[in-house]
Design a protein around this motif. Structure first.
Motif, PDB file in Angstrom:
ATOM      1  N   ASN A  33       0.807  -1.227   0.000  1.00  0.00           N
ATOM      2  CA  ASN A  33       0.000   0.000   0.000  1.00  0.00           C
ATOM      3  C   ASN A  33       0.838   1.273   0.000  1.00  0.00           C
ATOM      4  OD1 ASN A  33      -2.383  -1.614   0.238  1.00  0.00           O
ATOM      5  ND2 ASN A  33      -2.004  -1.757   2.437  1.00  0.00           N
ATOM      6  N   ALA A  34       2.110   1.150  -0.392  1.00  0.00           N
ATOM      7  CA  ALA A  34       2.984   2.332  -0.360  1.00  0.00           C
ATOM      8  C   ALA A  34       2.788   3.234  -1.570  1.00  0.00           C
ATOM      9  CB  ALA A  34       4.440   1.907  -0.267  1.00  0.00           C
ATOM     10  N   VAL A  35       2.427   2.651  -2.711  1.00  0.00           N
ATOM     11  CA  VAL A  35       2.250   3.441  -3.922  1.00  0.00           C
ATOM     12  C   VAL A  35       0.776   3.820  -4.025  1.00  0.00           C
ATOM     13  CG1 VAL A  35       2.496   3.521  -6.413  1.00  0.00           C
ATOM     14  CG2 VAL A  35       4.151   2.252  -5.038  1.00  0.00           C
ATOM     15  N   THR A  36       0.453   5.038  -3.739  1.00  0.00           N
ATOM     16  CA  THR A  36      -0.912   5.537  -3.791  1.00  0.00           C
ATOM     17  C   THR A  36      -1.031   6.581  -4.880  1.00  0.00           C
ATOM     18  OG1 THR A  36      -0.481   7.293  -2.195  1.00  0.00           O
ATOM     19  CG2 THR A  36      -1.134   5.145  -1.308  1.00  0.00           C
ATOM     20  N   SER A  37      -2.236   6.956  -5.207  1.00  0.00           N
ATOM     21  CA  SER A  37      -2.441   7.961  -6.248  1.00  0.00           C
ATOM     22  C   SER A  37      -1.807   9.293  -5.876  1.00  0.00           C
ATOM     23  CB  SER A  37      -3.940   8.139  -6.507  1.00  0.00           C
ATOM     24  OG  SER A  37      -4.609   8.508  -5.320  1.00  0.00           O
ATOM     25  N   ALA A  38      -1.720   9.573  -4.567  1.00  0.00           N
ATOM     26  CA  ALA A  38      -1.114  10.833  -4.148  1.00  0.00           C
ATOM     27  C   ALA A  38       0.377  10.889  -4.458  1.00  0.00           C
ATOM     28  CB  ALA A  38      -1.341  11.038  -2.650  1.00  0.00           C
ATOM     29  N   LYS A  39       1.021   9.724  -4.660  1.00  0.00           N
ATOM     30  CA  LYS A  39       2.453   9.672  -4.934  1.00  0.00           C
ATOM     31  C   LYS A  39       2.767   9.588  -6.428  1.00  0.00           C
ATOM     32  CE  LYS A  39       3.863   7.573  -0.537  1.00  0.00           C
ATOM     33  NZ  LYS A  39       2.550   7.573   0.133  1.00  0.00           N
ATOM     34  N   ILE A  40       1.739   9.641  -7.262  1.00  0.00           N
ATOM     35  CA  ILE A  40       1.935   9.554  -8.714  1.00  0.00           C
ATOM     36  C   ILE A  40       1.498  10.869  -9.330  1.00  0.00           C
ATOM     37  CG2 ILE A  40       1.303   8.311 -10.814  1.00  0.00           C
ATOM     38  CD1 ILE A  40       0.641   5.892  -9.074  1.00  0.00           C
ATOM     39  N   ASN A  41       2.372  11.454 -10.135  1.00  0.00           N
ATOM     40  CA  ASN A  41       2.043  12.715 -10.787  1.00  0.00           C
ATOM     41  C   ASN A  41       0.843  12.536 -11.719  1.00  0.00           C
ATOM     42  OD1 ASN A  41       4.152  14.053  -9.535  1.00  0.00           O
ATOM     43  ND2 ASN A  41       5.578  13.634 -11.208  1.00  0.00           N
ATOM     44  N   ALA A  42       0.045  13.570 -11.831  1.00  0.00           N
ATOM     45  CA  ALA A  42      -1.087  13.542 -12.749  1.00  0.00           C
ATOM     46  C   ALA A  42      -0.614  13.271 -14.172  1.00  0.00           C
ATOM     47  CB  ALA A  42      -1.844  14.873 -12.682  1.00  0.00           C
ATOM     48  N   ASN A  43      -1.282  12.385 -14.876  1.00  0.00           N
ATOM     49  CA  ASN A  43      -0.985  12.011 -16.274  1.00  0.00           C
ATOM     50  C   ASN A  43       0.368  11.327 -16.433  1.00  0.00           C
ATOM     51  OD1 ASN A  43      -3.422  13.316 -17.136  1.00  0.00           O
ATOM     52  ND2 ASN A  43      -2.338  15.287 -17.044  1.00  0.00           N
ATOM     53  N   ALA A  44       0.944  10.807 -15.327  1.00  0.00           N
ATOM     54  CA  ALA A  44       2.260  10.174 -15.424  1.00  0.00           C
ATOM     55  C   ALA A  44       2.174   8.748 -15.948  1.00  0.00           C
ATOM     56  CB  ALA A  44       2.947  10.188 -14.067  1.00  0.00           C
ATOM     57  N   VAL A  45       1.061   8.053 -15.696  1.00  0.00           N
ATOM     58  CA  VAL A  45       0.899   6.685 -16.170  1.00  0.00           C
ATOM     59  C   VAL A  45       0.193   6.740 -17.519  1.00  0.00           C
ATOM     60  CG1 VAL A  45      -0.058   4.410 -15.684  1.00  0.00           C
ATOM     61  CG2 VAL A  45       0.769   5.840 -13.807  1.00  0.00           C
ATOM     62  N   THR A  46       0.928   6.572 -18.574  1.00  0.00           N
ATOM     63  CA  THR A  46       0.406   6.673 -19.938  1.00  0.00           C
ATOM     64  C   THR A  46       0.421   5.311 -20.607  1.00  0.00           C
ATOM     65  OG1 THR A  46       2.572   7.171 -20.857  1.00  0.00           O
ATOM     66  CG2 THR A  46       1.249   9.041 -20.087  1.00  0.00           C
ATOM     67  N   VAL A  47      -0.185   5.228 -21.770  1.00  0.00           N
ATOM     68  CA  VAL A  47      -0.210   3.975 -22.523  1.00  0.00           C
ATOM     69  C   VAL A  47       1.200   3.510 -22.853  1.00  0.00           C
ATOM     70  CG1 VAL A  47      -0.963   2.907 -24.684  1.00  0.00           C
ATOM     71  CG2 VAL A  47      -2.483   4.484 -23.479  1.00  0.00           C
ATOM     72  N   ALA A  48       2.109   4.442 -23.155  1.00  0.00           N
ATOM     73  CA  ALA A  48       3.487   4.083 -23.499  1.00  0.00           C
ATOM     74  C   ALA A  48       4.207   3.386 -22.358  1.00  0.00           C
ATOM     75  CB  ALA A  48       4.250   5.338 -23.911  1.00  0.00           C
ATOM     76  N   LYS A  49       3.794   3.610 -21.117  1.00  0.00           N
ATOM     77  CA  LYS A  49       4.440   3.001 -19.958  1.00  0.00           C
ATOM     78  C   LYS A  49       3.774   1.694 -19.527  1.00  0.00           C
ATOM     79  CE  LYS A  49       6.173   7.306 -17.935  1.00  0.00           C
ATOM     80  NZ  LYS A  49       5.691   8.232 -18.971  1.00  0.00           N
ATOM     81  N   MET A  50       2.754   1.268 -20.262  1.00  0.00           N
ATOM     82  CA  MET A  50       2.042   0.048 -19.908  1.00  0.00           C
ATOM     83  C   MET A  50       2.220  -1.007 -20.987  1.00  0.00           C
ATOM     84  SD  MET A  50      -1.505   1.786 -18.520  1.00  0.00           S
ATOM     85  CE  MET A  50      -2.166   0.224 -17.944  1.00  0.00           C
TER      86      MET A  50
END
Length: 220
Positions: A11-28
């Motif tokens: 539970n350490a990686v939460t939405s608050a620790k991820i920049n907005a729009n940082a998870v994109t299709v290119a990274k998946m």
């Protein structure tokens, strides 16, 4: 030299620790395998939600029923997109009849025990013939035509849920074949305080051979 799951606290990686729009299709990955997981969709986010695919062939029964509508909670109205309805009969004098399973959740019965529970308003768009019948034992999606023509179209089902203060359960829509189309409006007028649990399709004579459709729930 790598970041593995074992190196990240639960539970350490939460939405608050991820920049907005940082998870994109290119990274998946190009394929997301969810076969061992449960995906929950927010049904409130869409006005039309796909609930079920119906792909029945070589049925060979006198009638075909779609049941369990009350299992789809949160929906008062449904859309049934018909890809193909075929019957074994080549007679040009048959009807496609519809009846409802009506009643409390878990104990619905065909027509809720009534013998004359419906009204029919049916128009043959190929000839302009109009038919209006009250107090009948079934509804009709088409009249005096041929089951094996490959019928397709869309049916709108209104007031099928538990909250029927706005009117009686109604099914209206348009079915077309390779020669003619029918517009129909059919109402179950015997009761407004029970929901529709299922829909039963049958031809006047002969069997239902193919029924392919998609069932959608309409959010209200």
């Amino acid at each position: 030299g790598s970041v593995a799951t074992a190196k990240i606290a639960p539970n350490a990686v939460t939405s608050a620790k991820i920049n907005a729009n940082a998870v994109t299709v290119a990274k998946m990955a190009s394929t997301l395998d969810l076969s061992s997981n449960t995906v929950t969709l927010n049904k409130n986010a869409s006005g039309l939600v796909h609930l079920r695919r119906i792909d029945a062939t070589s049925i060979g029964t006198t009638a075909y029923a779609i049941t369990g509508l009350f299992n789809h909670t949160g929906f008062e109205h449904f859309e049934l997109h018909i890809e193909r309805i075929l019957g074994t009969s080549s007679s040009g004098s048959e009807n496609l009849d519809v009846r409802f399973y009506v009643g409390p959740v878990g104990s619905a019965t065909l027509d809720n025990g009534s013998s004359t529970a419906y009204t029919v308003d049916n128009i043959n768009l190929g000839t302009g013939t109009h038919r209006n019948v009250n107090g009948v034992d079934n509804m009709e999606l088409f009249t005096t035509n041929t089951p094996n023509k490959g019928w397709q179209g869309r049916l709108t089902c209104v007031n099928f849920g538990a909250r029927q203060n706005g009117g009686y359960p109604n099914m209206s829509g348009l079915l077309s074949s390779n020669t003619v189309s029918f517009f129909s409006s059919n109402t179950y007028y015997n009761s407004r305080n029970h929901r529709v649990e299922g829909i039963r399709f049958a031809f006047t004579a002969g069997s239902v051979d193919t029924f392919k459709a998609d069932l959608y729930g309409v959010k209200t």
